[in-house]
Design a protein around this motif. Structure first.
Motif, PDB file in Angstrom:
ATOM      1  N   GLN A  36      24.963 -32.480  97.523  1.00  0.00           N
ATOM      2  CA  GLN A  36      26.319 -33.037  97.901  1.00  0.00           C
ATOM      3  C   GLN A  36      26.111 -34.288  98.776  1.00  0.00           C
ATOM      4  OE1 GLN A  36      28.734 -29.903 100.085  1.00  0.00           O
ATOM      5  NE2 GLN A  36      29.638 -29.541  98.346  1.00  0.00           N
ATOM      6  N   ASP A  37      26.832 -35.640  98.439  1.00  0.00           N
ATOM      7  CA  ASP A  37      26.803 -36.608  99.111  1.00  0.00           C
ATOM      8  C   ASP A  37      27.957 -37.047  99.343  1.00  0.00           C
ATOM      9  OD1 ASP A  37      24.087 -36.647  98.691  1.00  0.00           O
ATOM     10  OD2 ASP A  37      23.846 -38.372  97.440  1.00  0.00           O
ATOM     11  N   GLN A  38      28.234 -37.745 100.553  1.00  0.00           N
ATOM     12  CA  GLN A  38      29.491 -38.493 100.776  1.00  0.00           C
ATOM     13  C   GLN A  38      29.083 -39.985 100.916  1.00  0.00           C
ATOM     14  OE1 GLN A  38      28.256 -35.808 103.046  1.00  0.00           O
ATOM     15  NE2 GLN A  38      29.257 -34.465 101.531  1.00  0.00           N
ATOM     16  N   ILE A  39      30.161 -40.886 100.303  1.00  0.00           N
ATOM     17  CA  ILE A  39      29.800 -42.410 100.406  1.00  0.00           C
ATOM     18  C   ILE A  39      30.982 -42.833 101.000  1.00  0.00           C
ATOM     19  CG2 ILE A  39      29.357 -44.476  99.434  1.00  0.00           C
ATOM     20  CD1 ILE A  39      28.267 -42.480  97.114  1.00  0.00           C
ATOM     21  N   THR A  40      30.940 -43.536 102.136  1.00  0.00           N
ATOM     22  CA  THR A  40      32.001 -44.366 102.786  1.00  0.00           C
ATOM     23  C   THR A  40      31.846 -45.936 102.726  1.00  0.00           C
ATOM     24  OG1 THR A  40      32.228 -42.559 104.480  1.00  0.00           O
ATOM     25  CG2 THR A  40      33.430 -44.646 104.907  1.00  0.00           C
ATOM     26  N   ALA A  41      32.907 -46.755 102.279  1.00  0.00           N
ATOM     27  CA  ALA A  41      32.658 -47.892 102.019  1.00  0.00           C
ATOM     28  C   ALA A  41      33.557 -49.036 102.480  1.00  0.00           C
ATOM     29  CB  ALA A  41      32.371 -48.366 100.472  1.00  0.00           C
ATOM     30  N   TYR A  42      33.408 -49.963 103.380  1.00  0.00           N
ATOM     31  CA  TYR A  42      34.497 -50.855 103.713  1.00  0.00           C
ATOM     32  C   TYR A  42      34.086 -52.354 103.203  1.00  0.00           C
ATOM     33  CZ  TYR A  42      34.956 -47.002 107.009  1.00  0.00           C
ATOM     34  OH  TYR A  42      35.056 -45.792 107.561  1.00  0.00           O
ATOM     35  N   ARG A  43      35.234 -53.083 102.863  1.00  0.00           N
ATOM     36  CA  ARG A  43      35.086 -54.462 102.658  1.00  0.00           C
ATOM     37  C   ARG A  43      36.193 -55.268 103.118  1.00  0.00           C
ATOM     38  NH1 ARG A  43      37.177 -57.572  98.902  1.00  0.00           N
ATOM     39  NH2 ARG A  43      36.023 -59.162  97.952  1.00  0.00           N
ATOM     40  N   LEU A  44      35.568 -56.415 103.662  1.00  0.00           N
ATOM     41  CA  LEU A  44      36.583 -57.544 104.382  1.00  0.00           C
ATOM     42  C   LEU A  44      36.466 -58.754 103.716  1.00  0.00           C
ATOM     43  CD1 LEU A  44      38.812 -58.082 106.300  1.00  0.00           C
ATOM     44  CD2 LEU A  44      37.122 -58.290 108.180  1.00  0.00           C
TER      45      LEU A  44
END
Length: 86
Positions: A35-43
């Protein structure tokens, strides 16, 4: 199997400037039980110099957490672009 949820927004700042940003969360479930969890933010910020010429700068941060050894990482990405259209 992957599940993804995300949000993004854009706001005009006057006539030529646009501020945009967003974020997402993905959960990847592999057939072997990983199981993998990917969190991404962009500005990002864009400037429309002319109707046909646009300049942009963006920053992204991506973090992957995993229960598999060696599969975790953090990425920081800075991008710039120039777009010309006819």
């Amino acid at each position: 199997e992957s599940d993804l949820v995300g949000v993004q927004a854009s706001k005009g700042l006057g006539v030529r400037w646009t501020l945009n940003g967003g974020g997402s969360y993905t959960e990847d479930n592999f057939s072997d039980g990983r199981q993998d969890q990917i969190t991404a933010y962009r500005l990002g910020l864009s400037y429309a110099m002319r109707r046909w010429l646009n300049f942009s700068a963006n920053y992204s941060y991506i973090e992957r957490q995993s229960d598999a050894t060696g599969a975790e990482y953090n990425n920081e990405i800075i991008g710039v672009s120039v777009t010309a259209t006819r």
